[in-house]
Design a protein around this motif. Structure first.
Motif, mmCIF file in Angstrom:
data_model
loop_
_atom_site.group_PDB
_atom_site.id
_atom_site.type_symbol
_atom_site.label_atom_id
_atom_site.label_comp_id
_atom_site.label_asym_id
_atom_site.label_seq_id
_atom_site.Cartn_x
_atom_site.Cartn_y
_atom_site.Cartn_z
ATOM 1 N N LEU A 57 -30.454 1.176 -21.137
ATOM 2 C CA LEU A 57 -29.170 1.528 -21.732
ATOM 3 C C LEU A 57 -28.091 1.594 -20.664
ATOM 4 N N HIS A 58 -26.966 0.989 -20.948
ATOM 5 C CA HIS A 58 -25.823 1.104 -20.040
ATOM 6 C C HIS A 58 -24.525 1.022 -20.832
ATOM 7 N N ALA A 59 -23.492 1.559 -20.214
ATOM 8 C CA ALA A 59 -22.153 1.545 -20.816
ATOM 9 C C ALA A 59 -21.381 0.367 -20.240
ATOM 10 N N ASP A 60 -20.468 -0.129 -21.010
ATOM 11 C CA ASP A 60 -19.587 -1.187 -20.548
ATOM 12 C C ASP A 60 -18.665 -0.624 -19.472
ATOM 13 N N ALA A 61 -18.448 -1.380 -18.410
ATOM 14 C CA ALA A 61 -17.628 -0.899 -17.292
ATOM 15 C C ALA A 61 -16.179 -0.637 -17.702
ATOM 16 N N LYS A 62 -15.653 -1.411 -18.636
ATOM 17 C CA LYS A 62 -14.251 -1.270 -19.026
ATOM 18 C C LYS A 62 -14.051 -0.438 -20.293
ATOM 19 N N ASN A 63 -15.107 -0.301 -21.095
ATOM 20 C CA ASN A 63 -14.983 0.399 -22.373
ATOM 21 C C ASN A 63 -16.100 1.435 -22.474
ATOM 22 N N LYS A 64 -15.803 2.680 -22.197
ATOM 23 C CA LYS A 64 -16.802 3.752 -22.192
ATOM 24 C C LYS A 64 -17.274 4.138 -23.598
ATOM 25 N N ALA A 65 -16.708 3.506 -24.618
ATOM 26 C CA ALA A 65 -17.147 3.748 -25.992
ATOM 27 C C ALA A 65 -18.149 2.682 -26.440
ATOM 28 N N LEU A 66 -18.548 1.779 -25.532
ATOM 29 C CA LEU A 66 -19.486 0.700 -25.834
ATOM 30 C C LEU A 66 -20.775 0.902 -25.054
ATOM 31 N N LEU A 67 -21.897 1.014 -25.785
ATOM 32 C CA LEU A 67 -23.214 1.115 -25.166
ATOM 33 C C LEU A 67 -24.020 -0.127 -25.516
ATOM 34 N N GLU A 68 -24.938 -0.491 -24.613
ATOM 35 C CA GLU A 68 -25.710 -1.712 -24.791
ATOM 36 C C GLU A 68 -27.117 -1.518 -24.252
ATOM 37 N N VAL A 69 -28.099 -2.125 -24.938
ATOM 38 C CA VAL A 69 -29.480 -2.139 -24.482
ATOM 39 C C VAL A 69 -30.005 -3.562 -24.689
ATOM 40 N N SER A 70 -30.830 -4.034 -23.752
ATOM 41 C CA SER A 70 -31.336 -5.404 -23.846
ATOM 42 C C SER A 70 -32.528 -5.489 -24.792
ATOM 43 N N LEU A 71 -32.773 -6.717 -25.265
ATOM 44 C CA LEU A 71 -33.898 -6.977 -26.159
ATOM 45 C C LEU A 71 -34.780 -8.069 -25.564
ATOM 46 N N PRO A 72 -36.089 -7.989 -25.786
ATOM 47 C CA PRO A 72 -36.983 -9.080 -25.390
ATOM 48 C C PRO A 72 -36.859 -10.200 -26.427
ATOM 49 N N PRO A 73 -37.539 -11.317 -26.207
ATOM 50 C CA PRO A 73 -37.571 -12.337 -27.265
ATOM 51 C C PRO A 73 -38.145 -11.731 -28.552
ATOM 52 N N LEU A 74 -37.460 -11.982 -29.662
ATOM 53 C CA LEU A 74 -37.849 -11.398 -30.952
ATOM 54 C C LEU A 74 -38.405 -12.466 -31.877
ATOM 55 N N THR A 75 -39.279 -12.048 -32.749
ATOM 56 C CA THR A 75 -39.759 -12.921 -33.814
ATOM 57 C C THR A 75 -39.000 -12.562 -35.082
ATOM 58 N N PRO A 76 -38.933 -13.467 -36.053
ATOM 59 C CA PRO A 76 -38.240 -13.134 -37.298
ATOM 60 C C PRO A 76 -38.806 -11.861 -37.921
ATOM 61 N N GLY A 77 -37.917 -11.036 -38.452
ATOM 62 C CA GLY A 77 -38.325 -9.791 -39.071
ATOM 63 C C GLY A 77 -37.191 -8.795 -39.105
ATOM 64 N N THR A 78 -37.514 -7.562 -39.487
ATOM 65 C CA THR A 78 -36.539 -6.483 -39.588
ATOM 66 C C THR A 78 -36.723 -5.547 -38.404
ATOM 67 N N TYR A 79 -35.610 -5.149 -37.816
ATOM 68 C CA TYR A 79 -35.613 -4.262 -36.654
ATOM 69 C C TYR A 79 -34.737 -3.054 -36.954
ATOM 70 N N LYS A 80 -35.186 -1.916 -36.447
ATOM 71 C CA LYS A 80 -34.448 -0.664 -36.666
ATOM 72 C C LYS A 80 -33.872 -0.189 -35.338
ATOM 73 N N VAL A 81 -32.590 0.159 -35.376
ATOM 74 C CA VAL A 81 -31.882 0.692 -34.211
ATOM 75 C C VAL A 81 -31.612 2.172 -34.471
ATOM 76 N N VAL A 82 -32.054 3.011 -33.544
ATOM 77 C CA VAL A 82 -31.840 4.455 -33.652
ATOM 78 C C VAL A 82 -30.983 4.873 -32.468
ATOM 79 N N TRP A 83 -29.855 5.526 -32.750
ATOM 80 C CA TRP A 83 -28.950 5.928 -31.667
ATOM 81 C C TRP A 83 -28.670 7.416 -31.732
ATOM 82 N N GLN A 84 -28.451 7.949 -30.554
ATOM 83 C CA GLN A 84 -28.061 9.354 -30.410
ATOM 84 C C GLN A 84 -27.102 9.394 -29.230
#
Length: 139
Positions: free
Chosen positions: A93-120
């Protein structure tokens, strides 16, 4: 205002009671305005990539979430889970250098399907909010 009594048992105006009533009304309006300002001090999800509830055809490399206020990175998290409940994000997890209201996390290669994102998140003014959403990767 002058206090006056109507001798026939009618209404009368008491200046002290009227002033207390006006003071109470003003205080209620002041406190209700403060409650509205306080409620807007929380960071809520503004939008995300992939979109909340969205369906994408091209595999995303990241989950990016924009919040309504700057975020305290050290006390916040974004976790991504596959359909089996296994956490699959890069745990970076990291914040954007210019926009502190933007958070980002990387993903591995995904297969087709449904994914759930949980944030706090904790906003920079120390208010906590959380939530979750799903997105689908189509074949």
């Amino acid at each position: 205002m002058i206090c006056s009594l109507i001798p026939s048992g009618g209404l009368y105006f008491d200046e002290n009671k009227l002033m207390n009533w006006l003071k109470n009304i003003c205080l209620m309006l002041l406190f209700s305005g403060a409650a509205v300002a306080q409620a807007s001090a929380h960071a809520f999800l503004d939008h995300a990539e992939p979109a909340v509830g969205g369906r994408v055809k091209q595999m995303p490399r990241h989950v990016r979430i924009w919040f309504t206020e700057p975020i305290e990175l050290a006390r916040s998290s974004i976790k991504v889970f596959d359909a089996t409940g296994k956490r699959i994000d890069g745990k970076d997890l990291h914040a954007d250098a210019k926009n502190k209201a933007l958070l980002e996390v990387s993903l591995p290669p995904l297969t087709p399907g449904t994914y759930k994102v949980v944030w706090q998140v904790i906003s920079v003014d120390s208010h906590a909010t959380n939530g979750d959403f799903t997105f689908q990767l189509s074949p």
